[in-house]
Motif scaffolding. Structure first.
Motif, mmCIF file in Angstrom:
data_model
loop_
_atom_site.group_PDB
_atom_site.id
_atom_site.type_symbol
_atom_site.label_atom_id
_atom_site.label_comp_id
_atom_site.label_asym_id
_atom_site.label_seq_id
_atom_site.Cartn_x
_atom_site.Cartn_y
_atom_site.Cartn_z
ATOM 1 N N GLU A 125 37.728 43.252 43.133
ATOM 2 C CA GLU A 125 38.672 42.575 42.224
ATOM 3 C C GLU A 125 38.069 42.666 40.720
ATOM 4 O O GLU A 125 36.955 42.950 40.456
ATOM 5 C CB GLU A 125 38.740 41.086 42.263
ATOM 6 N N PRO A 126 39.274 42.759 39.931
ATOM 7 C CA PRO A 126 38.870 42.587 38.188
ATOM 8 C C PRO A 126 37.761 41.953 37.934
ATOM 9 O O PRO A 126 37.897 40.859 38.077
ATOM 10 C CB PRO A 126 40.277 42.530 37.681
ATOM 11 N N VAL A 127 36.890 42.432 37.047
ATOM 12 C CA VAL A 127 35.889 41.500 36.513
ATOM 13 C C VAL A 127 36.438 40.445 35.774
ATOM 14 O O VAL A 127 35.881 39.118 35.468
ATOM 15 C CB VAL A 127 34.641 42.352 36.036
ATOM 16 N N GLY A 128 37.470 40.825 34.774
ATOM 17 C CA GLY A 128 38.048 39.843 33.854
ATOM 18 C C GLY A 128 38.203 40.628 32.681
ATOM 19 O O GLY A 128 38.587 41.698 32.572
ATOM 20 N N GLY A 130 42.618 46.695 36.501
ATOM 21 C CA GLY A 130 43.279 45.467 36.088
ATOM 22 C C GLY A 130 42.616 44.381 35.325
ATOM 23 O O GLY A 130 42.773 43.262 35.081
ATOM 24 N N CYS A 131 41.853 44.973 34.402
ATOM 25 C CA CYS A 131 41.020 44.152 33.548
ATOM 26 C C CYS A 131 41.723 44.183 31.989
ATOM 27 O O CYS A 131 41.779 45.444 31.386
ATOM 28 C CB CYS A 131 39.661 44.535 33.092
ATOM 29 N N PRO A 132 42.346 43.184 31.387
ATOM 30 C CA PRO A 132 42.934 43.318 29.926
ATOM 31 C C PRO A 132 41.640 43.675 29.106
ATOM 32 O O PRO A 132 40.505 43.100 29.320
ATOM 33 C CB PRO A 132 43.418 41.931 29.764
ATOM 34 N N ALA A 163 46.863 37.431 29.788
ATOM 35 C CA ALA A 163 47.454 38.592 30.602
ATOM 36 C C ALA A 163 46.682 38.675 31.823
ATOM 37 O O ALA A 163 47.081 39.225 32.682
ATOM 38 C CB ALA A 163 47.262 39.616 29.745
ATOM 39 N N PHE A 164 45.261 38.109 31.889
ATOM 40 C CA PHE A 164 44.586 38.469 33.161
ATOM 41 C C PHE A 164 45.331 37.969 34.349
ATOM 42 O O PHE A 164 45.249 38.987 35.229
ATOM 43 C CB PHE A 164 43.295 37.832 33.080
ATOM 44 N N PRO A 165 45.873 37.114 34.482
ATOM 45 C CA PRO A 165 46.413 36.658 35.816
ATOM 46 C C PRO A 165 47.365 37.396 36.398
ATOM 47 O O PRO A 165 47.689 37.897 37.656
ATOM 48 C CB PRO A 165 46.990 35.116 35.666
ATOM 49 N N THR A 166 48.329 38.060 35.511
ATOM 50 C CA THR A 166 49.408 38.816 35.892
ATOM 51 C C THR A 166 48.986 40.430 35.745
ATOM 52 O O THR A 166 49.531 40.917 36.916
ATOM 53 C CB THR A 166 50.697 38.764 34.788
#
Length: 479
Positions: free
Chosen positions: A133-136, A162-164, A48-51
């Motif tokens: 940016e999101p860490v992941g 934006g981090c799953p 899910a992370f890229p989207t």
């Protein structure tokens, strides 16, 4: 109730019963994750992370608002789960629920304040842009003492950044978190943005920590658990954000409002049955007012209404289980055997011998030679330490702990309050009262944590910094 993975409520290989500690009755069951489901949840978050990270901030905020609205529509059900899985008084469940609503609202707005920054180039040959940016993928381990509040501390900033996230609630209080997973499925939250699984700490928890997929591990729990998670997570370089154990001192000076001090101490110590990381652990009172303050605290303790009845005006519920009860009772007996005086409580409250209820307890004459004087109590015991006279000496005594979460000061002297605030080595110093809210940073130092929960500062844990430097003249674009 089923685990929520990759946007769906999934089948599970085994189930576990959940028990109400007020009466030892089974009140529900949840699907447990095995290693295969754990890996599935991690991979769903990774996929899910890229989207999810690329979705516009406004769109992520809309999803957060949609989840918030579903939570509001299901307030009664979510509070009911907290009520029965902890035995928590009905009125007290409102704090858990409201923090989850507040977190989604707050971080949906706060993330929009994160802007690109520009740095001047000393040579004038480049432009420099700093972005966040999101860490992941984030993995979150939740403590049982505030099921929805602890979820709120992690879910809001992770979604906003934006981090799953893969969330593992405690096996003792998983129902309310699983119910939020059902709401995520109901609103059609993008697949993998949020994943909720539960299982044993030894198997499932360690598998999550050891996996290279999470870029960040976040925890609410004991210092011992925090150390274990860091050790287990050392299979790869990860970021950590942890709120860990506390050993909060309370300094009550001779000029303090004693009714106010007694009210705050008792509210924190008997609220949630004392199972609060920031609860007063060691109460130091000036020798001139120690006896009077102790008397006021005893009077309040004896008027605490203990029980489990949604329709009654209950102040305090049970401890989380019989193991906790036995530990608390052992602390009381150890202190008394070493010379402390039991002034109120001790053991079961009258008529509440079933379940894990422990009477609101006040003990005086506690010293560092007793377990009560050095351990985080995490139960409804107010430990009145030996009275003090010297400000400098008592500040040293207050700081004599590896923990550094919260400290309390009661005084009408503003200069003294300032001196104490500077001298106390704790992440939070509360003066003449107590206040917590989603916009106020909740932070521990020393062995009480890494990172920040709540406030805009929490987003720093979920975001990484990127620098983009661009040569203004390609031919002259040297180092």
């Amino acid at each position: 109730m089923r685990p929520y993975i990759g946007g769906k409520l999934v089948a599970f290989p085994a189930a576990a019963n959940v028990m109400n500690p007020a009466n030892n009755e089974i009140i529900g069951a949840i699907g447990l994750a095995d290693l295969a489901l754990t890996q599935q949840a991690l991979e769903a978050a990774e996929a899910a992370f890229p989207t999810w990270s690329d979705i516009a901030v406004n769109e992520r905020a809309q999803w957060m608002h949609k989840l918030r609205d579903a939570i509001i529509q299901n307030e009664e059900k979510l509070r009911h789960y907290v009520h029965i899985e902890m035995g928590k008084p009905w009125a007290a469940t409102a704090d858990d629920y409201q923090m989850l609503v507040d977190s989604l609202e707050y971080y949906a707005a706060e993330i929009q304040n994160i802007k690109e920054e520009y740095i001047d180039d000393s040579a004038g040959t480049h432009s420099h842009v700093i972005s966040r940016e999101p860490v992941g993928v984030v993995a979150a381990f939740l403590a049982w003492n505030f099921p929805l509040l602890n979820l709120a501390y992690k879910l809001g900033p992770a979604m906003a950044a934006g981090c799953p996230i893969v969330i593992k609630p405690s096996l003792q209080t998983p129902l309310s978190t699983y119910a939020v997973g059902e709401l995520c499925a109901e609103i059609g939250l993008p697949d993998g943005a949020v994943n909720i699984i539960c299982g044993s700490d030894a198997a499932i928890g360690d598998a999550i920590s050891a996996s290279p997929i999470p870029q960040m591990l976040t925890l609410i729990g004991s210092t011992q658990t925090g150390k274990h998670v860091i050790r287990t997570g050392a299979t790869s370089i990860k970021r950590y954000s942890m709120e860990l154990g506390g050993d909060a001192p309370v300094l009550v000076f001779e000029d303090a409002d004693l009714d106010n001090a007694a009210d705050v101490i008792c509210a924190l110590k008997f609220g949630n049955s004392g199972q609060i990381c920031v609860a007063p652990n060691r109460v130091y009172a000036h020798s001139t007012i120690a006896e009077k303050l102790t008397q006021k605290i005893v009077e309040r303790a004896e008027n605490i209404k203990v029980g489990f009845d949604k329709e009654a005006d209950i102040n305090m519920g049970p401890l989380i289980d019989q193991k906790a009860w036995a530990r608390i009772d052992g602390l009381v007996k150890d202190a008394v055997s070493r010379g402390a005086s039991l002034l109120a409580g001790g053991g079961y409250p009258d008529g509440l011998e079933q379940g894990s209820f422990y009477a609101p307890t006040v003990i005086s004459g506690v010293t560092k030679e007793m377990q009560l004087g050095v351990e985080e109590v995490f139960g409804p015991i107010i430990s009145m330490m030996q009275p003090f006279e010297d400000e400098v000496a008592i500040l040293c005594a207050a700081n004599d702990t590896d923990a550094g979460l919260t400290a309390y000061v009661f005084t009408s002297d503003s200069e003294r309050a300032d001196r104490c605030a500077r001298a106390l080595r704790f992440g939070e110093v509360q003066i003449n009262g107590v206040r917590y809210a989603i916009n106020l940073p909740h932070v521990g130092i020393k062995q009480s944590g890494i990172g920040v929960d709540c406030s805009h500062l929490a987003l720093d844990d979920y975001l990484v910094t990127k620098r983009v430097s661009r040569a203004l003249n390609i031919k002259g674009g040297g180092a």
